[in-house]
Scaffold this active site. Structure first.
Site, PDB file in Angstrom:
ATOM      1  CG  ASP A 483      18.101  43.591  35.863  1.00  0.00           C
ATOM      2  OD1 ASP A 483      17.198  44.342  35.523  1.00  0.00           O
ATOM      3  OD2 ASP A 483      19.028  43.336  35.473  1.00  0.00           O
TER       4      ASP A 483
HETATM    5  C1  BGC Z   1      21.007  38.256  37.242  1.00  0.00           C
HETATM    6  C2  BGC Z   1      20.891  39.727  37.056  1.00  0.00           C
HETATM    7  C3  BGC Z   1      20.875  40.081  35.640  1.00  0.00           C
HETATM    8  C4  BGC Z   1      19.360  39.589  35.015  1.00  0.00           C
HETATM    9  C5  BGC Z   1      19.408  39.839  33.583  1.00  0.00           C
HETATM   10  C6  BGC Z   1      19.536  37.917  36.939  1.00  0.00           C
HETATM   11  O1  BGC Z   1      19.308  36.279  36.765  1.00  0.00           O
HETATM   12  O2  BGC Z   1      21.022  38.121  38.474  1.00  0.00           O
HETATM   13  O3  BGC Z   1      22.320  40.190  37.629  1.00  0.00           O
HETATM   14  O4  BGC Z   1      20.672  41.503  35.308  1.00  0.00           O
HETATM   15  O5  BGC Z   1      19.394  38.098  35.219  1.00  0.00           O
HETATM   16  O6  BGC Z   1      18.295  39.193  32.774  1.00  0.00           O
HETATM   17  C1  NOJ Z   2      23.035  43.113  35.343  1.00  0.00           C
HETATM   18  C2  NOJ Z   2      22.145  43.813  34.478  1.00  0.00           C
HETATM   19  O1  NOJ Z   2      22.816  44.151  33.221  1.00  0.00           O
HETATM   20  C3  NOJ Z   2      22.111  45.286  35.084  1.00  0.00           C
HETATM   21  O2  NOJ Z   2      21.285  46.065  34.363  1.00  0.00           O
HETATM   22  C4  NOJ Z   2      21.437  45.443  36.385  1.00  0.00           C
HETATM   23  O3  NOJ Z   2      21.336  46.428  36.917  1.00  0.00           O
HETATM   24  C5  NOJ Z   2      22.272  44.348  37.322  1.00  0.00           C
HETATM   25  N1  NOJ Z   2      22.520  43.134  36.852  1.00  0.00           N
HETATM   26  C6  NOJ Z   2      21.833  44.218  38.600  1.00  0.00           C
HETATM   27  O4  NOJ Z   2      20.774  43.473  38.630  1.00  0.00           O
END
Ligand code: BGC
Ligand code: NOJ
Length: 808
Positions: A483
């Site tokens: 993400d």
């Molecule tokens: C986090 C991710 C997460 C995302 C969700 C980010 O700040 O680092 O792990 O999936 O937010 O919106």
């Molecule tokens: C958390 C999110 O829920 C997931 O969809 C994502 O793949 C991971 N973070 C890695 O960014």
């Protein structure tokens, strides 16, 4: 250092000191009403949606930590204490918390009084039951006062924390014998209320927080408890609570228990009132009557335990190593069920008001629970697919109550659609239920544009092909699995979301990870296409996959490992040529899982590079070198301090991809070694470093660039649960369902010489005995004493038992 121990027989983790590094929690509830309960009894309760139906209040990131919960105060002469130690924090002579499967028992002892609090949500009931059992261990008669406490949330958890000009004037309650009703907003648009009751007559009660606490006190010293006297307050506005006072005389050795029930009740619109202004309590009374005696509570708890026994019987292993067995047989599947129920919504790191159900998250969670509750997996798949958009793309999230796509986030995460193929394939392989592919499912929740589920998969697959970039690799969109790799966003303004801002429409940023995922999903898709009579589509899908694999080797190979991506300007990401972020974990995992470069040798090279550059004693970090400055063209990933989260933290979700990849090239030692590094039951031994629950996966462990290398964050709600389960059960132990039969292909380390597995699938039972003499050899199978060629055991008729012997 440990703070407790596993009790495998009871399927419990036993915490023996309340001074754990952080609150260690458990989940109550299996269907609709859920509770989070920490080892002190703190936490909260909600009905289905943690944002819109919050029953009780909890204060995140508060000081002291872990404020709010189910509290029972015992007043004994001038002394008072709480059995979970907090919130009063009076020293206990004995403390123990047993977190079991959907229940928790907390026991405290002080001055010859033992208090045991059992909490669970019975099957089929929208209620938390709290049984408090007091025992007089002393040789003299004792007179005690017991005070309960639940603080009501005014239903909408977001509004409850922000809109004080309104919500300090709307609180309402009704008191009816020993039952306290929380009825805020029931007079207008709500037809639900909460009830908090006890099966004993009251010496007093409070429903107004300030009357109970006193204006300046906290939960550690409520004035009513200090004085030994409830105020019989009736809340009107401000903050409604439920508190009962019970007087207890205990003879020496005597034990008494009382049952508290915190329930949620909905009334039909025309049955809201008993008489004008008086809530219709008939349904609440029925609910309370179900848990009015000790015997009823015992029966309900036994039923809950039996439910788990049946559920966990679908995959059981004996390896000789209790840590492996307790992960596979108990805690990992339990963790998977929690992610199924809660998704990423409510934990001690997720406030329940933020994220809905993720499209990719929910599809991946499915991989870990589909064998436990196949019927509910089916329902989940149809819900998820109904949020897909007609062009094959997908809303990134949807809300559980409405089941509608979430417009705040929208779509454009180009890996999302492929996870639907992975999820549906896992479901069909487990169940053989091909009929699901013919189910008519709306696009964008619009029944006017419904199509068979198979058509959804087709659009998922072709969405990738319709969105290829300059190297013929898939366009990344807002982000892919990672993400935080935001190659189109260029955010320079604080307070905007990295993921939803900007998103330049240039069709240049490409993802090698999505390419790997595409090649992995293609044979699954092709096999499903064949079963529904689309042979031509299956042939085409396999050709597309072959072409994509060649594209990856041509444009996604950096020389020693797979590239991660190309950025907006066409520059490589995750290349030896980069100044920081030279190698990423995700494409090494997924490309090898997809078989890319296995025959040609790149796969082994890539995994060797992972070992050399990314592996640490606490797991495999996401990339190296960590970003030390903000790279606007890469986005959020470079916003984290080095070693945290996506910036070179150990992401427990993607480590299993490397574990599985290692089994693809037959390196069982490496696979098991990586798996052990993350498995909570192994990390238990270093709980003072790990700091979170030793029985649930965490999303992230701080990487080697972080000062607190090895410290875990964000436990419970993570794709790590499903993927680690898949890695150990299906690839290391090697038992996985396929369309044509049960694949039995272990890839074990030497330290597991003899393994037995019982797998129930499609109504039959497979008893597998493995003798493992080494590493990497091809397994030889005998099925019911007859040798077979290969490792695919044909499906047996329901009701039969199949004996499988495996020599590796
Ligand atoms: C986090 C991710 C997460 C995302 C969700 C980010 O700040 O680092 O792990 O999936 O937010 O919106
Ligand atoms: C958390 C999110 O829920 C997931 O969809 C994502 O793949 C991971 N973070 C890695 O960014």
């Amino acid at each position: 250092m440990r703070f407790g121990h596993f009790d495998d027989e009871a399927r419990e983790y036993v915490i023996t000191t309340p001074r754990t590094p952080r609150p260690w929690i458990n989940y109550l509830g299996t269907e609709e009403l859920f509770g989070l309960v920490s080892h002190t009894g703190s936490g909260y309760t909600f009905y289905r949606d943690a944002r819109f139906r919050r029953l009780t209040r909890y204060r995140y990131n508060s000081v002291p930590t872990d404020a709010g919960g189910r509290y029972f105060y015992i007043r004994d002469g001038n002394d008072f204490w709480t059995p979970g130690w907090a919130p009063v924090r009076r020293e206990l002579d004995r403390y123990e918390c047993r977190h079991g499967l959907s229940y928790t028992v907390i026991t405290g002892e002080r001055n010859g009084i033992r208090a045991e609090v059992l909490c669970f949500v019975p099957l089929g009931a929208a209620a938390e039951v709290h049984r408090v059992r007091l025992t007089n261990l002393s040789g003299r008669p004792r007179t005690l006062q017991l005070f309960s406490l639940a603080e009501f949330c005014l239903w909408n958890a977001w509004d409850d924390q922000t809109n004080y000009q309104r919500n300090l004037s709307i609180g309402e309650v009704e008191i009816d014998g020993s039952a306290i009703y929380h009825t805020t907003e029931y007079r207008e648009r709500r037809s639900h209320f909460a009830v908090y009751a006890v099966n004993a007559p009251l010496a007093g009660f409070d429903t107004d927080r300030e009357s109970f606490l006193g204006a300046w006190n906290g939960w550690s010293e409520p004035q009513a408890v200090v004085d030994g006297r409830s105020r019989n307050s009736v809340a009107s506005g401000w903050s409604p609570i439920g508190s009962h006072q019970l007087a207890m005389d205990l003879a020496p050795g005597e034990e008494r228990s009382c049952v508290f029930v915190l329930g949620y009740v909905e009334n039909p619109a025309d049955e809201k009132w008993e008489r004008p202004g008086v809530v219709n309590k008939a349904r609440a009374r029925e609910l309370l009557a179900r848990f009015a005696s000790d015997a009823q509570v015992d029966a309900a708890l036994a039923e809950l335990k039996a439910y788990w026994t049946v559920m966990l019987s679908s995959y059981r292993v004996a390896t000789g190593d209790p840590r492996v067995d307790r992960m596979v047989n108990i805690w990992n599947p339990y963790n998977c069920m929690v992610t199924f129920n809660i998704s990423r919504s409510a934990s001690y790191f997720e406030t329940g008001i933020g994220r809905g159900m993720g499209f990719r998250d929910s599809n991946q969670d499915l991989l870990g629970f589909v064998h436990l509750v196949p019927a509910r997996a089916r329902e989940r798949i149809l819900d998820i697919a109904a949020t897909q958009l007609p062009d094959g793309s997908a809303y990134h999230q949807y809300q559980p109550l409405t089941k509608r796509g979430n417009n705040d986030i929208g779509s454009g995460f180009n890996d999302d659609p492929l996870w639907l193929i992975e999820g549906v394939a896992a479901y069909v392989e487990e169940t053989g239920d091909l009929a699901i592919l013919d189910e008519s499912v709306p696009f964008d929740n619009d029944p006017a544009i419904a199509a068979p589920l198979f058509e959804h998969l087709k659009r998922s697959f072709h969405h990738v092909l319709a969105n290829l970039g300059p190297h013929s690799l898939p366009l990344i969109g807002r982000a892919d699995w990672n993400d935080c790799l935001n190659l189109n966003c260029f955010s320079e303004t604080p307070d905007e979301s990295f993921q939803t801002t900007g998103n330049r429409t240039g069709r240049s940023a490409e993802s090698v990870f999505i390419a790997g995922l595409f090649v992995h999903a293609a044979p699954l898709y092709a096999a499903l296409a064949e079963t529904v009579g689309h042979a031509g589509e299956a042939v085409a899908a396999r050709e597309h996959a072959g072409r994509m694999a060649r594209t990856v080797l041509a444009h996604g190979w950096d020389g020693e490992w797979f590239l991660r991506a190309y950025d907006f300007f066409g520059n490589p990401v995750g290349s030896a040529a980069c100044e920081e972020g030279q190698i990423f974990i995700e494409p090494q995992g997924f490309c090898v899982m997809a078989g890319i470069g296995v025959a040609e040798g790149q796969a082994r090279k890539a995994l060797d590079a992972v070992k050399a550059r990314l592996a640490t004693p606490h797991g495999i970090v996401l990339q190296q070198p960590a970003y030390t400055r903000y790279h606007v063209e890469l986005g959020e990933i470079s916003s984290y301090p080095p070693g945290y989260k996506e910036n070179a933290g150990v992401f427990c979700h993607n480590n299993p991809w490397i574990i599985i990849a290692e089994t693809v090239i037959g390196r069982g030692e490496h696979a098991f070694e990586y798996w052990r590094k993350l498995a909570p039951a192994f990390r238990e031994e270093i709980s003072e470093v790990h700091r979170l629950e030793p029985y649930a996966y965490a999303q992230m462990i701080a990487g080697r660039d972080a000062p607190r290398h090895g410290e875990a964050k964000n436990s419970w709600l993570t794709g790590a649960a499903a993927w680690n389960y898949v890695a150990i059960t299906q690839h290391i132990l090697g038992v996985r369902p396929e369309l044509g039969g049960l694949r039995v292909h272990p890839c074990l380390p030497k330290e597991l010489p003899e393994v037995t597995i019982t797998r129930r699938c499609r109504g039959a039972e497979y008893r597998i005995a493995i003798r493992n003499r080494g590493d990497g050899g091809a397994p030889a199978l005998r099925v019911n004493s007859t040798p077979i060629a290969g490792t695919l055991v044909p499906w047996a008729p329901p009701g039969t038992v199949v004996e499988i012997e495996v020599e590796v």
